[in-house]
Design a protein around this motif. Structure first.
Motif, short mmCIF file in Angstrom:
data_model
loop_
_atom_site.label_atom_id
_atom_site.label_comp_id
_atom_site.label_asym_id
_atom_site.label_seq_id
_atom_site.Cartn_x
_atom_site.Cartn_y
_atom_site.Cartn_z
N TYR A 5 74.28 70.13 21.87
CA TYR A 5 72.90 70.05 21.39
C TYR A 5 72.22 71.42 21.36
O TYR A 5 71.00 71.50 21.16
N LEU A 6 73.00 72.48 21.52
CA LEU A 6 72.44 73.83 21.50
C LEU A 6 72.56 74.43 20.10
O LEU A 6 73.56 74.23 19.41
N ASP A 7 71.52 75.17 19.69
CA ASP A 7 71.60 75.89 18.43
C ASP A 7 72.30 77.24 18.67
O ASP A 7 72.64 77.56 19.81
N PRO A 8 72.53 78.04 17.62
CA PRO A 8 73.24 79.31 17.81
C PRO A 8 72.56 80.25 18.81
O PRO A 8 73.23 81.11 19.40
N ALA A 9 71.25 80.11 19.02
CA ALA A 9 70.54 80.97 19.97
C ALA A 9 70.64 80.46 21.40
O ALA A 9 70.14 81.09 22.33
N GLY A 10 71.27 79.29 21.58
CA GLY A 10 71.39 78.72 22.92
C GLY A 10 70.19 77.90 23.33
O GLY A 10 70.01 77.62 24.51
N HIS A 11 69.38 77.47 22.35
CA HIS A 11 68.21 76.65 22.62
C HIS A 11 68.54 75.18 22.35
O HIS A 11 69.27 74.86 21.41
N GLU A 40 65.32 66.95 19.62
CA GLU A 40 65.34 65.68 18.88
C GLU A 40 66.74 65.08 18.87
O GLU A 40 66.92 63.87 19.03
N ARG A 41 67.76 65.91 18.72
CA ARG A 41 69.14 65.43 18.76
C ARG A 41 69.51 64.96 20.15
O ARG A 41 70.19 63.93 20.31
N LEU A 42 69.10 65.70 21.17
CA LEU A 42 69.40 65.31 22.55
C LEU A 42 68.77 63.98 22.89
O LEU A 42 69.39 63.12 23.53
N PHE A 43 67.53 63.77 22.46
CA PHE A 43 66.84 62.51 22.73
C PHE A 43 67.56 61.31 22.14
O PHE A 43 67.45 60.19 22.64
N LYS A 44 68.30 61.51 21.07
CA LYS A 44 68.96 60.40 20.40
C LYS A 44 70.26 59.98 21.07
O LYS A 44 70.89 59.00 20.66
N TYR A 92 67.19 75.75 29.94
CA TYR A 92 67.42 76.04 28.52
C TYR A 92 66.09 76.01 27.77
O TYR A 92 65.34 75.03 27.87
N PRO A 93 65.80 77.06 26.99
CA PRO A 93 64.63 76.98 26.09
C PRO A 93 64.81 75.87 25.07
O PRO A 93 65.94 75.45 24.78
#
Length: 282
Positions: A124-130, A134-138, A215-216
């Motif tokens: 659930y992390l984007d390329p910046a590590g954030h 919304e994806r995690l909640f699902k 995690y940000p």
């Protein structure tokens, strides 16, 4: 006789100008931001800034009143010789408080997990590590824990509201009093998989819990400005003007940043300083 009257009038004006204003600073126990008890008493970053302002304006009498935060806001709303250092600027609060320029900036809320859960969060992390929240909640297998009645900011609050009746039948909830420590306890016992916290809160409570990781949140990683505020009252006119003048200097920034960074995890220091460097001049 006229000269004597003029002299007395001038002396009276000087005495009135020199007379100290008595200001009550409203605060609450928000470790490690503001602490008046325990082994780290008065070592929070708000405590450090308050001490600096006291030294910068010795002509005024400052006292501190530590009360529950809802009580502090109620007192400020009623009016009086009150100032605060921990109130974020909102349109509702501007009705009864006037806010200064920022005295410093802090990292926003993020996702906190136990170290052993890192692999479960990676998808659930984007390329910046954030974290893409919304994806995690699902993911119904990843259960969040939250404090009842606490606002986590518009982005998190809106997502909590919209996902409550879909992916999750209900979030794990605790009462707001002592909520941060309680939620970290739930992480320890695997009763929840993640929660929300400021990074400095995580560092403060980490000594009492297993290894935690911050995690940000993607889309909600901008620094938050801290501002001092005073009631919209004639009792605070002069103090607010002089406090605002102090903030035109640079000394307070070094005091605040050093004290704030003490409570950040080492892996966030570079990220925090990079964010500071990107801020536009005010």
């Amino acid at each position: 006789m006229k000269r004597l009257k003029a002299l007395l009038l001038n002396l009276t004006c000087i005495a009135a100008t020199a007379q100290a204003d008595s200001i009550v600073w409203l605060s609450a126990e928000f470790p490690p931001m503001s602490m008046t008890q325990g082994p780290h008493a008065n070592q929070g970053y708000i405590n450090s800034l308050f001490a600096y302002l006291q030294q910068a304006l010795p002509q005024h009498r400052f006292t501190e009143s530590v009360v529950p935060w809802p009580r502090a806001m109620h007192m400020a709303e009623q009016g009086g010789p009150y100032c605060l250092l921990a109130a974020f600027k909102t349109p509702e609060r501007e009705a009864f408080l006037r806010f200064s320029k920022p005295y410093g900036h802090v990292l926003p809320l993020g996702v906190v997990i136990s170290q052993e859960q890192i692999e479960r969060v990676k998808p659930y992390l984007d390329p910046a590590g954030h974290v893409q929240l919304e994806r995690l909640f699902k993911d119904p297998q990843m259960r969040p824990g939250i404090a009842s009645g606490r606002s986590y900011g518009s982005l998190i609050d809106d997502l909590l509201k919209t996902t409550h009746d879909t992916a999750h039948s209900g979030f794990a909830r605790v009462h707001q009093g002592e909520s941060t420590s309680a939620l970290f306890n739930m992480l320890d016992r695997r009763r929840i998989d993640y929660t929300f916290s400021y990074p400095n809160e995580m560092v403060y409570f980490a000594a009492s819990h297993q290894l935690l990781r911050f995690y940000p949140i993607a889309g909600s990683n901008q620094l938050l400005p801290g501002r001092l505020s005073c009631t919209r009252s004639t009792e605070t006119d002069r103090v607010f003007a002089e406090l605002s003048h102090v903030l035109e200097g640079q000394g307070h920034q070094a005091v605040f940043q050093a004290s704030y960074e003490r409570w950040l995890p080492a892996y966030l220091l570079e990220h925090y300083r990079h964010q500071l460097a990107q801020l536009p001049a005010e």
